[in-house]
Design an enzyme around this catalytic site. Structure first.
Site, PDB file in Angstrom:
ATOM      1  N   LEU A 226       0.837  -1.209   0.000  1.00 28.07           N
ATOM      2  CA  LEU A 226       0.000   0.000   0.000  1.00 28.07           C
ATOM      3  C   LEU A 226       0.865   1.249   0.000  1.00 28.07           C
ATOM      4  O   LEU A 226       1.764   1.395   0.830  1.00 28.07           O
ATOM      5  CB  LEU A 226      -0.912   0.012   1.236  1.00 28.07           C
ATOM      6  CG  LEU A 226      -1.800   1.248   1.396  1.00 28.07           C
ATOM      7  CD1 LEU A 226      -2.838   1.321   0.267  1.00 28.07           C
ATOM      8  CD2 LEU A 226      -2.506   1.251   2.745  1.00 28.07           C
ATOM      9  N   GLY A 235       6.384   7.045  -8.074  1.00 24.83           N
ATOM     10  CA  GLY A 235       7.280   5.925  -8.369  1.00 24.83           C
ATOM     11  C   GLY A 235       7.760   5.192  -7.133  1.00 24.83           C
ATOM     12  O   GLY A 235       8.719   4.417  -7.192  1.00 24.83           O
ATOM     13  N   ALA A 238       7.665   1.129  -7.104  1.00 22.33           N
ATOM     14  CA  ALA A 238       8.755   0.477  -7.839  1.00 22.33           C
ATOM     15  C   ALA A 238      10.006   0.375  -6.962  1.00 22.33           C
ATOM     16  O   ALA A 238      10.686  -0.655  -6.942  1.00 22.33           O
ATOM     17  CB  ALA A 238       9.060   1.237  -9.123  1.00 22.33           C
ATOM     18  N   GLU A 260       1.146 -12.445  -3.883  1.00 22.49           N
ATOM     19  CA  GLU A 260      -0.194 -12.943  -3.583  1.00 22.49           C
ATOM     20  C   GLU A 260      -1.263 -12.053  -4.220  1.00 22.49           C
ATOM     21  O   GLU A 260      -1.388 -10.884  -3.871  1.00 22.49           O
ATOM     22  CB  GLU A 260      -0.406 -12.996  -2.065  1.00 22.49           C
ATOM     23  CG  GLU A 260      -1.769 -13.521  -1.640  1.00 22.49           C
ATOM     24  CD  GLU A 260      -1.942 -13.518  -0.126  1.00 22.49           C
ATOM     25  OE1 GLU A 260      -3.069 -13.724   0.338  1.00 22.49           O
ATOM     26  OE2 GLU A 260      -0.950 -13.303   0.585  1.00 22.49           O
TER      27      GLU A 260
END
Length: 404
Positions: A226, A235, A238, A260
């Site tokens: 999150l 960004g 990433a 997951e």
């Protein structure tokens, strides 16, 4: 409910106000507020709240340690004696069930906690640092910290942090903190304080579970990820993925890293990171890409970056699209057929299963089974699957182009 009472029904998302408070000035500043994306996990499936006039719910967090303030304001509340026994929803009760213990309902008390936040430093070990410079803005510094269940002070902080999942991740669940196989990666903005020195603001986090793999190995799975709304489009995710990779790829017992149930947005960011990594490997160079997906690609992706075979195949398809001249009908057709053959594998399996059924079922029973399975719609579904996939791949390539 009568029309006369309809004005007492409000959308929970519209009355919720969130803030990450760095200073007293943030309390009255509208630009620091942000909204929830969902509230059904707290207020029920329809996300409505009943029984109040001019309802406002304020959930303010100190930016660093996430000390929490709950404020509930309204000008009027329905009285059961005057409304045929109808009661207002218990807003505070619903929130008490999900907020971490220790939240305050007095604003002055909360501001005292904000003042104490000046001395907050992140829990855990620094594993990655990076900076971003948003367009038209100043450079911003971020740090990623690694923590475990046993990290001093971290669990109480995480208890406050994980409450954000309920408002931004569908079907969110809190983790079992008695399980020491959980690992945590938390991103903080490191910014200059007005009084001098540096302070920290919580920006994002991810959890990873260290699954056992026979005989003495590990297969970590990234679970919850999150980025808080004020820090999106920078960004950060990433860099968070890179930090997780950096931590696990050096461990010889780690076979590969999985994810997951990744959301479409997260999958695109994961693709972007993996493609940037893999295009440096010999097996993923243009000459090899046009020969099709190979075991060598799977081996190199796993050995160097702990990327599992399924994800390595996606990386191959993205990079092959990058190096395919789509104006060349033959090259583009070969690419599409290669991807569709993979997408078609589950349909082919179902087709074989239907052939087996045809041998044992009566004609009318087989016709009913074929209809229920949607076998006749296979081509249309395959075309739709491919179109959506190529669109996702092009988004990844567009981001790659922007950052080359």
């Amino acid at each position: 409910m009568t029309d006369a009472l309809c004005h007492l029904v409000v959308d929970g998302n519209e009355v919720l106000e969130f803030k990450l408070v760095r200073s007293v000035e943030d309390i009255e500043c509208n630009s620091t507020s942000f909204s929830s994306e969902m509230c059904h996990q707290v207020f029920g499936e329809n996300e409505n709240i009943f029984g109040y006039t001019d309802l406002r719910i304020k959930l303010f967090y100190s930016a660093g340690s996430l000390q929490t303030y709950l404020g509930i304001e309204y000008t009027d509340k329905i009285e059961p004696s005057k409304a045929e026994g109808l009661k207002a929803d218990d807003v505070e009760g619903a929130l008490k069930k999900v907020l971490a213990p220790g939240f305050v309902t007095n604003l002055d008390q909360f501001l005292t906690l904000v003042e104490k936040d000046k001395s907050f430093t992140p829990h855990g070990r620094l594993v990655h640092a990076f900076s971003v410079t948003p367009e038209g803005d100043n450079r911003r510094m971020f740090e990623v910290y690694y923590s475990e269940i046993s990290t001093p002070g971290f669990l109480s902080f995480h208890e406050r942090l994980q409450t954000f999942l309920l408002w931004y991740v569908d079907a969110a669940s809190f983790i079992d903190v008695d399980d020491d196989q959980w690992n945590f990666f938390t991103v903080f903005e490191k910014y200059e304080a007005s009084e001098g020195g540096h302070r920290y603001a919580t920006a994002a986090y991810a959890t990873a579970y260290r699954y056992y793999a026979y005989p003495r190995n590990l297969r970590p799975r990234i679970s919850q990820v999150l980025t808080l709304p004020p820090f999106r489009k920078l960004g950060i995710c990433a860099h968070l993925i890179k930090a997780i990779y950096t931590h696990f790829t050096v461990l010889p017992e780690v076979i590969d890293i999985t994810v997951e149930d990744p959301s479409p947005d997260f999958q695109r960011i994961r693709d972007y990171v993996d493609v940037k990594n893999c295009e440096t490997l010999p097996a993923f160079q243009p000459a090899q890409l046009h020969q099709g997906f190979s075991q060598d690609m799977a081996n190199q992706a796993r050995s160097k970056f702990k990327i599992n075979k399924k994800q390595a195949r996606r990386v191959y398809e993205i990079l092959r699209l990058k190096h395919t001249n789509t104006s060349d009908k033959t090259s583009y057709l070969n690419y599409r057929l290669d991807v569709k053959n993979r997408l078609n594998a589950p349909f082919q399996k179902k087709k074989l299963e239907m052939k087996k059924l045809q041998r044992v079922l009566a004609p009318e029973e087989f016709a009913a089974a074929a209809s229920a399975s949607g076998a006749h719609e296979t081509q249309a579904r395959l075309a739709a699957l491919y179109a959506a996939l190529e669109l996702d791949y092009r988004r990844v390539l567009h981001r790659l182009q922007l950052h080359e």
